[in-house]
Scaffold this motif. Structure first.
Motif, short mmCIF file in Angstrom:
data_model
loop_
_atom_site.label_atom_id
_atom_site.label_comp_id
_atom_site.label_asym_id
_atom_site.label_seq_id
_atom_site.Cartn_x
_atom_site.Cartn_y
_atom_site.Cartn_z
N ASP A 96 0.84 -1.21 0.00
CA ASP A 96 0.00 0.00 0.00
C ASP A 96 0.87 1.25 0.00
O ASP A 96 2.10 1.17 0.11
CB ASP A 96 -1.03 -0.03 1.14
CG ASP A 96 -0.45 0.19 2.52
OD1 ASP A 96 0.59 0.86 2.65
OD2 ASP A 96 -1.07 -0.31 3.50
N ASN B 144 1.39 3.55 2.10
CA ASN B 144 2.17 3.90 3.30
C ASN B 144 3.42 3.04 3.39
O ASN B 144 4.49 3.51 3.75
CB ASN B 144 1.36 3.63 4.58
CG ASN B 144 0.29 4.67 4.82
OD1 ASN B 144 0.41 5.81 4.35
ND2 ASN B 144 -0.75 4.30 5.54
N VAL B 145 3.25 1.75 3.13
CA VAL B 145 4.33 0.78 3.35
C VAL B 145 5.33 0.78 2.19
O VAL B 145 6.55 0.75 2.40
CB VAL B 145 3.73 -0.64 3.54
CG1 VAL B 145 4.83 -1.67 3.75
CG2 VAL B 145 2.75 -0.65 4.72
N GLY C 44 0.13 -4.58 6.04
CA GLY C 44 -0.63 -5.07 7.18
C GLY C 44 -1.68 -6.08 6.75
O GLY C 44 -1.63 -6.62 5.63
N VAL D 169 -4.71 -5.73 5.88
CA VAL D 169 -5.53 -5.35 4.72
C VAL D 169 -4.87 -5.85 3.44
O VAL D 169 -5.52 -6.49 2.59
CB VAL D 169 -5.74 -3.81 4.69
CG1 VAL D 169 -6.26 -3.36 3.34
CG2 VAL D 169 -6.69 -3.39 5.81
N THR E 206 3.80 -6.33 7.89
CA THR E 206 4.57 -5.16 8.37
C THR E 206 3.90 -4.46 9.54
O THR E 206 4.38 -3.42 9.98
CB THR E 206 4.77 -4.14 7.23
OG1 THR E 206 3.48 -3.65 6.83
CG2 THR E 206 5.50 -4.76 6.05
N LEU F 168 0.06 -6.54 14.30
CA LEU F 168 -1.17 -7.35 14.22
C LEU F 168 -1.07 -8.39 13.11
O LEU F 168 -1.41 -9.56 13.30
CB LEU F 168 -2.39 -6.45 13.99
CG LEU F 168 -3.72 -7.22 13.92
CD1 LEU F 168 -4.82 -6.46 14.64
CD2 LEU F 168 -4.16 -7.54 12.50
N ASP G 127 -1.14 -12.34 13.88
CA ASP G 127 -2.52 -12.78 13.71
C ASP G 127 -2.87 -13.02 12.23
O ASP G 127 -2.97 -14.17 11.78
CB ASP G 127 -3.45 -11.72 14.34
CG ASP G 127 -4.89 -12.18 14.47
OD1 ASP G 127 -5.22 -13.24 13.90
OD2 ASP G 127 -5.68 -11.50 15.14
N LYS H 217 -18.08 -7.10 6.67
CA LYS H 217 -16.62 -7.29 6.62
C LYS H 217 -16.25 -8.74 6.33
O LYS H 217 -16.86 -9.65 6.88
CB LYS H 217 -16.02 -6.90 7.98
CG LYS H 217 -15.60 -5.44 8.08
CD LYS H 217 -14.64 -5.23 9.26
CE LYS H 217 -13.29 -5.83 8.99
NZ LYS H 217 -12.29 -5.58 10.02
N THR I 278 8.85 1.86 11.24
CA THR I 278 8.07 2.96 10.65
C THR I 278 6.58 2.87 11.00
O THR I 278 5.79 3.70 10.57
CB THR I 278 8.22 2.96 9.10
OG1 THR I 278 7.75 1.70 8.60
CG2 THR I 278 9.67 3.17 8.68
N GLU J 245 -0.65 1.95 16.08
CA GLU J 245 -0.82 0.66 15.38
C GLU J 245 -0.03 -0.43 16.10
O GLU J 245 -0.46 -1.58 16.17
CB GLU J 245 -0.36 0.75 13.92
CG GLU J 245 -1.16 1.71 13.04
CD GLU J 245 -2.59 1.25 12.78
OE1 GLU J 245 -2.92 0.08 13.08
OE2 GLU J 245 -3.39 2.08 12.31
N LYS K 148 -1.10 -18.85 17.80
CA LYS K 148 -2.05 -18.90 16.67
C LYS K 148 -1.80 -20.17 15.85
O LYS K 148 -2.74 -20.86 15.44
CB LYS K 148 -1.91 -17.65 15.80
CG LYS K 148 -2.77 -17.74 14.54
CD LYS K 148 -3.66 -16.59 14.29
CE LYS K 148 -4.62 -16.89 13.13
NZ LYS K 148 -5.24 -15.74 12.55
#
Ligand SMILES: NC(=O)c1ccc[n+]([C@@H]2O[C@H](COP(=O)([O-])OP(=O)(O)OC[C@H]3O[C@@H](n4cnc5c(N)ncnc54)[C@H](O)[C@@H]3O)[C@@H](O)[C@H]2O)c1
Ligand SMILES: [Zn+2]
Length: 361
Positions: free
Chosen positions: A46, A48-49, A100, A102, A125, A128, A132, A147, A168, A173, A227
């Motif tokens: 994405d 941001n990453v 992440g 998403v 990255t 979570l 997970d 969702k 970063t 988060e 997990k």
């Protein structure tokens, strides 16, 4: 400073085989070798990453989608397909999710369906997604009806959790991910909670960039193992996997009633406290458990009280709406103690609402 070579390799078994989760620092430049990728490799990330981390991977192409849950939908899956067709990816190629949950969910869904399925590698990255979302094989997207209602089980060929990417990640988060780490600690009652108590999760500073604590990768590896052990036993979510929803029945409802002002990790934190309080009220566990859970959450800057302006009855109404409509009762994951979760559908509405109100004091 953490040594560049420190990493752990955890094997995950699934119904069709196995894959490795590699956790450590400085992994992205060695991704091809660590993940055993041979054909074409296309990174999905994405906006941001990507600017921070995509250049570290030697990929044949990078597809960038806009960041955020609102973009986890079929329109952006199509953007990913278009990018894969544009570079001529064939059935021997590999889709790499760099981001992440998403990105992992959406790129994984694209990998499960592009040409009826190509190989898929997860590079989570966010904290979570490391502990997970990237383990367990569930991928999918949101639709207007709800969702994660369209998706697939798509096992990755490898997961590479490079903790240097967390430098970063915004502090809020990071804290959100710690809610899931603590949840895994409560489910298993092993070393995770001791590490949290000793402060072995710290990222150094309040603001970014932060430097990962030298033993952070070990804490993450322990959380992944919880997990892993659950999904290995129950890959298609028919039984024990429901324990991973500890704190989530309350958490999701609080998030929803707050109109998402309360973030997922914060809702889970409040939900963990509520699950312990409700368990004690129903005499399933010792009341001291709630206080212990509050201490761990407070140590990692997570909230332990439900905002007083949220209506307790509205929170109850938001729980398990689909099941109540079908005439069923809301199912909760409760605790007999640390490491002793169980599920029940036998909780009276009055007990749930009283628990919420007590936590709003
Ligand atoms: N498949 C599963 O089993 C599973 C399990 C849990 C959650 N999920 C899904 O995961 C999603 C939530 O995941 P998330 O919390 O990782 O959210 P996310 O992917 O939206 O990431 C959170 C934010 O952090 C940014 N970001 C990510 N890594 C960064 C980094 N290293 N540096 C700077 N910014 C970074 C992202 O761009 C985004 O803005 C939800 O859609 C949820 O449904 C899936
Ligand atoms: Zn969660």
């Amino acid at each position: 400073m953490m040594e560049q070579e420190s990493f752990e390799r955890l094997a995950v078994q699934h119904p069709n085989g196995r894959y490795d989760v590699v956790v450590g620092a400085g992994l992205l430049p060695r991704l091809r070798e660590l993940a055993g990728v041979r054909g074409q490799m296309v990174v999905v990330t994405d906006d941001n990453v990507g600017p921070h981390h995509a250049a570290q991977i030697e990929a044949d192409a990078v597809i960038t989608v806009p960041a955020g849950e609102v973009h986890k939908n079929l329109d952006f899956v199509r953007t990913i397909y278009d990018g894969l067709f544009a570079v001529g990816m064939d059935r021997k190629g590999t889709v790499v999710a760099l981001g992440g949950g998403v990105i992992g969910d959406m790129a994984g869904f694209a990998a499960a369906t592009y040409m009826r399925g190509v190989d898929f590698v997860q590079c989570p990255t966010t904290l979570l997604s490391m502990v997970d979302a990237s383990v367990g094989g569930k991928v999918g997207v949101d639709v207007p009806q709800g969702k994660n209602l369209v998706g697939a089980f798509k096992q990755p060929t490898a997961v590479c959790a490079d903790i240097t990417t967390l430098q970063t990640l915004p502090a809020v988060e990071f804290a959100a991910g710690m809610a899931e780490v603590i949840k895994h600690g409560i489910l298993n009652d092993g070393g995770i909670l001791r590490s949290v108590e000793r402060g072995e999760w710290g990222v150094g500073r309040e603001d970014t960039p932060h430097s990962p604590h030298p033993t952070l990768y070990s804490l993450i590896a322990q959380a992944i193992c919880v997990k892993r052990d659950v999904v290995e036993e129950d890959p298609y979510e028919q039984g024990r996997r429901a324990h991973l929803n500890l704190g989530h029945t309350f958490g999701h409802a609080i998030e929803q009633v707050s109109q998402f002002r309360v973030r997922h990790g914060e809702g889970v934190a409040m939900g963990l406290v509520a699950a312990a309080r409700l368990s004690a009220r129903l005499e399933h566990c010792d009341p001291v458990l709630q206080g212990q859970i509050e201490e761990w959450l407070t140590a990692v800057n997570l909230p332990t009280r439900i905002p007083a302006d949220l209506d307790a009855e509205a929170i109850y109404a938001a729980m398990g709406t689909d099941k109540k409509k079908a005439g069923g009762r809301v199912r909760f994951v409760l605790l007999h103690g640390l490491g002793e979760p169980f599920t029940t559908g036998e909780v009276a509405e009055t007990a749930v609402i009283a628990t919420i109100r007590e936590l709003q004091a």
